[in-house]
Write a protein that holds these residues in place. Structure first.
Motif, PDB file in Angstrom:
ATOM      1  N   PHE A 267     -17.223 -25.447 -16.934  1.00 28.55           N
ATOM      2  CA  PHE A 267     -16.847 -24.064 -17.263  1.00 28.55           C
ATOM      3  C   PHE A 267     -17.986 -23.318 -17.956  1.00 28.55           C
ATOM      4  CE2 PHE A 267     -14.745 -20.961 -20.182  1.00 28.55           C
ATOM      5  CZ  PHE A 267     -14.286 -20.092 -19.195  1.00 28.55           C
ATOM      6  N   LYS A 268     -18.568 -23.922 -18.979  1.00 30.56           N
ATOM      7  CA  LYS A 268     -19.595 -23.194 -19.728  1.00 30.56           C
ATOM      8  C   LYS A 268     -20.891 -23.031 -18.925  1.00 30.56           C
ATOM      9  CE  LYS A 268     -21.537 -27.070 -22.413  1.00 30.56           C
ATOM     10  NZ  LYS A 268     -21.742 -27.605 -23.784  1.00 30.56           N
ATOM     11  N   ASP A 269     -21.059 -23.880 -17.882  1.00 29.29           N
ATOM     12  CA  ASP A 269     -22.222 -23.739 -17.001  1.00 29.29           C
ATOM     13  C   ASP A 269     -21.978 -22.751 -15.866  1.00 29.29           C
ATOM     14  OD1 ASP A 269     -23.614 -25.518 -18.534  1.00 29.29           O
ATOM     15  OD2 ASP A 269     -23.481 -27.197 -17.128  1.00 29.29           O
ATOM     16  N   GLY A 270     -20.731 -22.263 -15.725  1.00 24.73           N
ATOM     17  CA  GLY A 270     -20.428 -21.282 -14.692  1.00 24.73           C
ATOM     18  C   GLY A 270     -20.099 -21.876 -13.336  1.00 24.73           C
ATOM     19  N   ARG A 271     -19.821 -23.200 -13.290  1.00 24.26           N
ATOM     20  CA  ARG A 271     -19.485 -23.831 -12.014  1.00 24.26           C
ATOM     21  C   ARG A 271     -18.007 -23.713 -11.681  1.00 24.26           C
ATOM     22  NH1 ARG A 271     -20.059 -29.082 -12.363  1.00 24.26           N
ATOM     23  NH2 ARG A 271     -20.747 -29.262 -14.521  1.00 24.26           N
ATOM     24  N   ILE A 272     -17.189 -23.372 -12.662  1.00 27.02           N
ATOM     25  CA  ILE A 272     -15.782 -23.069 -12.417  1.00 27.02           C
ATOM     26  C   ILE A 272     -15.459 -21.775 -13.153  1.00 27.02           C
ATOM     27  CG2 ILE A 272     -15.055 -25.455 -12.055  1.00 27.02           C
ATOM     28  CD1 ILE A 272     -13.988 -25.505 -14.912  1.00 27.02           C
ATOM     29  N   ALA A 273     -14.424 -21.088 -12.696  1.00 24.13           N
ATOM     30  CA  ALA A 273     -14.119 -19.762 -13.238  1.00 24.13           C
ATOM     31  C   ALA A 273     -13.061 -19.776 -14.323  1.00 24.13           C
ATOM     32  CB  ALA A 273     -13.664 -18.842 -12.103  1.00 24.13           C
ATOM     33  N   MET A 274     -12.238 -20.824 -14.367  1.00 20.37           N
ATOM     34  CA  MET A 274     -11.128 -20.866 -15.331  1.00 20.37           C
ATOM     35  C   MET A 274     -10.969 -22.284 -15.874  1.00 20.37           C
ATOM     36  SD  MET A 274      -8.236 -18.639 -13.238  1.00 20.37           S
ATOM     37  CE  MET A 274      -8.446 -19.562 -11.698  1.00 20.37           C
ATOM     38  N   ILE A 275     -10.435 -22.364 -17.103  1.00 15.87           N
ATOM     39  CA  ILE A 275     -10.160 -23.665 -17.696  1.00 15.87           C
ATOM     40  C   ILE A 275      -9.025 -23.507 -18.696  1.00 15.87           C
ATOM     41  CG2 ILE A 275     -11.781 -23.422 -19.627  1.00 15.87           C
ATOM     42  CD1 ILE A 275     -12.492 -26.370 -19.291  1.00 15.87           C
ATOM     43  N   ILE A 276      -8.275 -24.576 -18.894  1.00 12.23           N
ATOM     44  CA  ILE A 276      -7.274 -24.611 -19.962  1.00 12.23           C
ATOM     45  C   ILE A 276      -7.910 -25.355 -21.127  1.00 12.23           C
ATOM     46  CG2 ILE A 276      -4.972 -25.367 -20.653  1.00 12.23           C
ATOM     47  CD1 ILE A 276      -5.003 -23.172 -18.501  1.00 12.23           C
ATOM     48  N   ASN A 277      -8.030 -24.684 -22.264  1.00 15.98           N
ATOM     49  CA  ASN A 277      -8.658 -25.315 -23.418  1.00 15.98           C
ATOM     50  C   ASN A 277      -8.188 -24.619 -24.691  1.00 15.98           C
ATOM     51  OD1 ASN A 277     -10.298 -27.162 -24.792  1.00 15.98           O
ATOM     52  ND2 ASN A 277     -11.969 -26.930 -23.331  1.00 15.98           N
ATOM     53  N   GLY A 278      -8.687 -25.102 -25.846  1.00 11.25           N
ATOM     54  CA  GLY A 278      -8.239 -24.585 -27.125  1.00 11.25           C
ATOM     55  C   GLY A 278      -9.314 -23.856 -27.890  1.00 11.25           C
ATOM     56  N   PRO A 279      -8.978 -23.314 -29.068  1.00 10.88           N
ATOM     57  CA  PRO A 279      -9.937 -22.534 -29.854  1.00 10.88           C
ATOM     58  C   PRO A 279     -11.133 -23.344 -30.332  1.00 10.88           C
ATOM     59  CG  PRO A 279      -7.919 -22.931 -31.094  1.00 10.88           C
ATOM     60  CD  PRO A 279      -7.641 -23.342 -29.689  1.00 10.88           C
TER      61      PRO A 279
END
Length: 433
Positions: A267-279
């Motif tokens: 996610f942070k590298d831009g290889r996926i557009a969405m993620i389920i995660n926390g603060p």
């Protein structure tokens, strides 16, 4: 943040519980707290606080300890950094033996019920430690209770949300995040078609499957009815959605090793557009190459299921007072100070924690769009089952969830096997279904 008591930890302590002080709940049976309430400036003594936060957060907590000592100069505080992975067992061993336990401990919400059940925690209702309980968000406060008694004061909280890359969405011509899992899949397909970027990657930990179950009206347990419900028809429907997503061509295959890290890195590298995660993930996300502009990060509620429900689990930590402490008045004042709205505002702005007090969501805190978004997500979140050993449930849950996502077993088969394992090893007094 997501774990509770382990099987080995329980086994290592049950033999020692005969030496532990007290019952499963109820009053403290002493007059501690009176001096702290009536004449706090006269309280003196030394207390030890076991802090299980990470090293980067230490300087902020040192700052708070210094401020506390300035307000209460007769009280000495020793902040001891204890590894989160070792703290649970270390505390139980010390508390059971009556030697070396801290006066105050930063307790994962998954540990509180177990510690209270073993008689290791001081009840805090009516003490100065639990100042203005009505100011705490209901969800975090519920994690600090066991059998109707409050054994902790909420320090920080967290939940899960939908994090999305606004830049990729804009390239795909999408302006809003998906509100349901069906919309989530449709959005992922549109993004893949128009930009070539994969929609998402699932974290293969059972904790991260809960929004799928909650979205269909399912849950892990019915604690009041002592029933295992993780294999209910609603839960199976939720898991079928997770499987459909995991095996689609718009999701990277879930990694079976370091699955959390794999999904977060993608996610942070831009290889996926969405993620389920926390603060807790936001600071790390901002450090990724895809989010050099922080404004590109969007945060919304987790999607809703076909039942129309959207909900995520609540995590976090509490301040707990050791029942065997010889300096309870000093410990109460310390917990009161550290859990105040002013202290929570400081940690929120300096180390990006999510406050547990309503009044701590000041303009300075909510000016951060991430904190404001997760504050809103807390409104649709719920506590995991508050029982001793809740973390053990996830040890087995993780294993069966991976099998389901890989397609080794069907959602119904996997959840039935999980329910039977819980029943035979951890929840023998519970019925299934």
């Amino acid at each position: 943040m997501r774990r509770g008591m382990t099987v080995a930890a329980i086994a290592g302590v049950l033999a020692l519980t005969a030496t532990a002080c007290g019952d499963d709940g109820g009053g403290s049976g002493d007059s501690s707290g009176r001096k702290a309430a009536e004449d706090p400036q006269s309280v003196s003594g030394s207390i030890t606080w076991w802090d299980t936060s990470n090293e980067a957060e230490g300087p902020t907590y040192d700052k708070l300890v210094k401020a506390f000592r300035a307000e209460y100069p007769k009280i000495k505080v020793t902040r001891t950094s204890v590894s989160f992975d070792q703290a649970e067992q270390k505390f139980k061993t010390a508390a059971a033996s009556g030697r070396g336990a801290p006066d105050v401990m930063r307790t994962d919400v998954g540990w509180s019920a177990g510690f209270a059940h073993l008689g290791f925690l001081q009840p805090l209702d009516g003490t100065p430690a639990l100042e203005n309980p009505g100011d705490f968000l209901p969800g975090p406060l519920s994690t600090a209770k066991w059998k109707g008694v409050t054994f902790g004061v909420p320090q920080v909280t967290d939940t899960l949300g939908l994090l999305w890359n606004k830049k990729i969405f804009a390239e795909a011509g999408i302006t809003e995040p998906p509100a349901t899992w069906d919309e989530f899949i449709a959005t992922a397909k549109t993004i893949k078609k128009r930009t070539g970027v994969t929609g998402t990657q699932l974290n293969p930990e059972g904790y991260f499957s809960l929004p799928f179950l909650y979205g269909e009206g399912g849950d892990m347990l019915d604690v009041g009815g002592e029933k295992i419900t993780v294999n209910s028809p609603a839960a199976v429907r939720g898991m079928e959605t997770a499987l459909k997503l995991a095996q689609s061509d718009v999701a990277l295959k879930p990694a079976t090793t370091d699955g959390y890290v794999a999904a977060q890195t993608a996610f942070k590298d831009g290889r996926i557009a969405m993620i389920i995660n926390g603060p807790w993930s936001v600071t790390d996300t901002y450090g990724g190459k895809a989010f050099k502009d922080k404004a590109d990060l969007g945060i919304a509620h987790v999607p809703a299921g076909s039942a129309g429900a959207a909900a995520a689990p609540i995590g976090g930590h509490n301040y707990s007072v050791y029942r065997g402490s010889k300096n309870k008045d000093a410990a109460y004042l310390f917990v009161k100070f550290m859990s105040s709205a002013k202290s929570q505002e400081l940690t929120a702005t300096e180390i990006n924690t999510l406050p547990t007090r309503k009044s701590a969501y000041t303009a300075a805190v909510t000016a951060d769009p991430a904190k404001k978004a997760f504050q809103e997500s807390l409104a649709i979140s719920r506590a995991r089952p508050v029982i001793p050993g809740v973390g053990d449930l996830f040890v087995a849950f993780d294993q069966h969830y991976v099998k389901i996502l890989r397609g080794d077993v069907s959602p119904e088969e996997g959840l039935n096997a999980l329910a039977k394992e819980w029943n035979s090893k951890l929840l023998k007094n519970y019925s299934i279904g």
